[in-house]
Design a protein around this motif. Structure first.
Motif, short mmCIF file in Angstrom:
data_model
loop_
_atom_site.label_atom_id
_atom_site.label_comp_id
_atom_site.label_asym_id
_atom_site.label_seq_id
_atom_site.Cartn_x
_atom_site.Cartn_y
_atom_site.Cartn_z
N LEU A 161 2.58 15.25 41.46
CA LEU A 161 2.58 16.06 40.24
C LEU A 161 3.46 15.41 39.17
CD1 LEU A 161 2.99 19.68 41.68
CD2 LEU A 161 0.88 18.45 41.16
N ASN A 162 3.00 15.45 37.95
CA ASN A 162 3.77 14.90 36.84
C ASN A 162 4.54 16.04 36.15
OD1 ASN A 162 4.72 13.03 34.95
ND2 ASN A 162 3.00 13.42 33.57
N VAL A 163 5.49 16.63 36.89
CA VAL A 163 6.25 17.78 36.39
C VAL A 163 7.73 17.43 36.37
CG1 VAL A 163 6.83 20.20 36.77
CG2 VAL A 163 4.54 19.38 37.35
N SER A 164 8.39 17.68 35.24
CA SER A 164 9.81 17.36 35.11
C SER A 164 10.67 18.38 35.84
CB SER A 164 10.23 17.30 33.64
OG SER A 164 10.26 18.59 33.07
N ALA A 165 11.86 17.97 36.22
CA ALA A 165 12.81 18.87 36.86
C ALA A 165 13.17 20.03 35.93
CB ALA A 165 14.08 18.11 37.26
N CYS A 166 13.19 19.75 34.61
CA CYS A 166 13.54 20.78 33.63
C CYS A 166 12.52 21.92 33.63
CB CYS A 166 13.64 20.17 32.23
SG CYS A 166 14.97 18.95 32.07
N THR A 167 11.25 21.59 33.92
CA THR A 167 10.21 22.62 33.97
C THR A 167 10.48 23.58 35.12
OG1 THR A 167 8.58 21.11 33.02
CG2 THR A 167 7.73 23.04 34.20
N PHE A 168 10.80 23.03 36.29
CA PHE A 168 11.16 23.87 37.44
C PHE A 168 12.41 24.68 37.12
CE2 PHE A 168 8.59 20.80 39.89
CZ PHE A 168 7.93 21.65 40.77
N CYS A 169 13.45 23.99 36.66
CA CYS A 169 14.75 24.60 36.46
C CYS A 169 14.71 25.72 35.42
CB CYS A 169 15.76 23.54 36.03
SG CYS A 169 17.47 24.12 35.99
N GLY A 170 14.12 25.44 34.26
CA GLY A 170 14.09 26.43 33.19
C GLY A 170 13.33 27.69 33.59
N GLY A 171 12.18 27.51 34.23
CA GLY A 171 11.37 28.66 34.62
C GLY A 171 12.04 29.56 35.63
N PHE A 172 12.61 28.94 36.66
CA PHE A 172 13.24 29.76 37.70
C PHE A 172 14.58 30.34 37.24
CE2 PHE A 172 10.21 27.57 40.51
CZ PHE A 172 9.73 28.67 41.19
N ARG A 173 15.30 29.63 36.40
CA ARG A 173 16.54 30.19 35.85
C ARG A 173 16.24 31.45 35.05
NH1 ARG A 173 21.41 28.01 35.63
NH2 ARG A 173 21.79 29.05 33.65
N ARG A 174 15.23 31.36 34.19
CA ARG A 174 14.88 32.53 33.37
C ARG A 174 14.49 33.72 34.25
NH1 ARG A 174 12.79 28.40 30.05
NH2 ARG A 174 10.74 28.48 31.07
N LYS A 175 13.73 33.44 35.30
CA LYS A 175 13.28 34.52 36.18
C LYS A 175 14.47 35.17 36.90
CE LYS A 175 10.38 35.53 40.20
NZ LYS A 175 9.33 35.06 41.12
N LEU A 176 15.35 34.38 37.47
CA LEU A 176 16.47 34.92 38.23
C LEU A 176 17.47 35.64 37.32
CD1 LEU A 176 17.23 32.14 40.88
CD2 LEU A 176 15.71 34.12 41.04
N ILE A 177 17.67 35.11 36.12
CA ILE A 177 18.58 35.75 35.18
C ILE A 177 18.03 37.12 34.77
CG2 ILE A 177 19.48 35.65 32.81
CD1 ILE A 177 19.73 32.59 33.22
N ASN A 178 16.74 37.18 34.52
CA ASN A 178 16.13 38.46 34.15
C ASN A 178 16.22 39.46 35.30
OD1 ASN A 178 14.40 40.00 32.15
ND2 ASN A 178 13.06 40.05 33.95
N ASN A 179 15.98 38.97 36.53
CA ASN A 179 16.10 39.84 37.71
C ASN A 179 17.52 40.40 37.84
OD1 ASN A 179 13.45 39.39 38.36
ND2 ASN A 179 13.86 37.92 40.00
N ALA A 180 18.51 39.53 37.59
CA ALA A 180 19.91 39.96 37.68
C ALA A 180 20.22 41.01 36.62
CB ALA A 180 20.84 38.77 37.52
N GLY A 181 19.65 40.82 35.42
CA GLY A 181 19.85 41.79 34.35
C GLY A 181 19.31 43.16 34.72
N ARG A 182 18.14 43.18 35.35
CA ARG A 182 17.57 44.46 35.80
C ARG A 182 18.43 45.07 36.91
NH1 ARG A 182 12.08 42.05 36.17
NH2 ARG A 182 12.31 42.25 38.42
N MET A 183 18.92 44.22 37.80
CA MET A 183 19.70 44.69 38.93
C MET A 183 20.96 45.43 38.50
SD MET A 183 21.33 42.42 42.05
CE MET A 183 22.50 41.60 40.96
N VAL A 184 21.62 44.96 37.44
CA VAL A 184 22.86 45.60 36.99
C VAL A 184 22.62 46.59 35.85
CG1 VAL A 184 24.22 43.58 37.69
CG2 VAL A 184 23.43 43.76 35.32
N ASN A 185 21.33 46.85 35.55
CA ASN A 185 20.96 47.77 34.47
C ASN A 185 21.55 47.36 33.13
OD1 ASN A 185 19.46 49.63 36.13
ND2 ASN A 185 21.42 50.39 36.93
N ALA A 186 21.48 46.07 32.85
CA ALA A 186 22.01 45.57 31.58
C ALA A 186 21.09 45.90 30.41
CB ALA A 186 22.21 44.06 31.67
N ASP A 187 21.68 46.19 29.27
CA ASP A 187 20.90 46.40 28.05
C ASP A 187 20.47 45.07 27.46
OD1 ASP A 187 21.29 49.35 27.80
OD2 ASP A 187 23.40 48.74 27.66
#
Length: 322
Positions: free
Chosen positions: A133-159
């Protein structure tokens, strides 16, 4: 030379975009006032809980320190992800970050790609390369970081979820999306958050009008021993962002204040465009990924993250990852 603001202390730093010479104290106060002004536009002071996405770099320190200077620390909670990059992620950096945040009275939630995704970034990149696959590490990193950060925000009921993206980061992202012609993604930038899914916690960028060199100097003046090593994946495979960054640096050097002018004009344009799109169906609720259940792009049944894991041979299509 005397500071142009206080007219008392010796100036230590020159601010090209304003033409002012500032002492250390006035420089730090200038950054804090500009961050507070951006926070007022966003509405952060009214929030009950704000999740700070912190990495341990200079921008993370400046984000936490500036917000803590005018927001009750009980409203702030930090979240850090260890991506799993050999020679880059180090245990002592997380410990240092934790101590700094503890001193500010801010709790730190620790996480990692390995724990929450099942694979380190190195493992994801290695597997994708083995699949050709011709996929950069930044593509993996950025996508999963955004997902986990959003999940954490929901977990702590952040505004809100606050990230440490600075002015340089923001203008680079604007230019990149202009080049790609991605209007829908582009109008999600701007000083007012745009929420396209009920599962999203609004992401805001209080440092979006602070130059990267300013966050560097702020961290230096405050005595932070931040991580200075650049991610090895950026140097081994330069991305479009890296190329855009170099062009913008040349522009800013030629005409100081150019980046600020770009973002301020963009905010005006994006507000008008969003008003127009709000009356159409273009900004309807984002669809959900059939595998993980998280929001995905319009027209997609499987999100980019799950698609990457499937193509890398790390996930079978019929198995959920969360």
């Amino acid at each position: 030379m005397i500071c142009d603001v206080c007219r008392i202390r010796e100036a230590e730093i020159y601010q090209p975009h304003t033409g002012r010479r500032l002492c250390r104290q006035c420089f730090i106060e200038d950054i804090r006032k500009r961050v507070e002004k951006e926070a007022e536009i966003i509405g952060l002071q009214k929030a009950k809980k704000i999740l700070l996405a912190v990495s341990g770099g200079k921008d993370s320190f400046v984000l936490a320190d500036t917000l803590a200077s005018f927001i009750d620390h009980n409203k702030l909670i930090a979240y850090n992800i260890v991506e799993g990059i050999h020679g880059y992620n180090r245990k002592e950096q997380v410990e240092q970050l934790k101590k700094f945040l503890t001193d500010l009275g801010i709790e730190l939630i620790e996480d990692s790609f390995k724990d929450s995704v099942g694979y380190t970034l190195d493992e994801m990149v290695k597997s994708s390369m083995e699949k050709g696959l011709n996929v950069s590490a930044c593509t993996f990193c950025g996508g999963f970081r955004r997902k986990l950060i959003n999940n954490a925000g929901r977990m702590v009921n952040a505004d809100y979820v606050a990230t440490g993206h600075n002015l340089d980061d923001e203008v680079q992202a604007i230019v990149i999306n202009l080049i790609r012609g991605d209007l829908i993604r582009l109008i999600r930038f701007g000083d007012k958050p745009l929420k396209l899914s009920s599962k999203f916690v609004l992401r805001v960028k209080p440092l979006r009008k602070i130059y990267e060199w300013e966050t560097t100097m702020y961290a230096y003046y405050k005595g932070y021993n931040f991580q200075e090593v650049e991610c090895p994946y950026i140097t081994t495979r330069p991305t479009l962002r890296a190329k855009v960054r170099e062009l913008l640096y040349i522009l800013e050097e030629t005409k100081p204040g150019s980046l600020l002018n770009i973002i301020e004009e963009f905010d005006k344009i994006s507000e008008n465009v969003r008003k127009e799109y709000s009356t159409t169906s273009e900004l309807r609720e984002l669809p959900r990924c059939k595998i993980c259940g998280e929001p995905t792009s319009y027209g997609r049944e499987i999100c980019k993250n799950c698609e990457l894991l499937i193509k890398s041979g790390l996930l079978h299509q019929n198995l959920p990852i969360s």
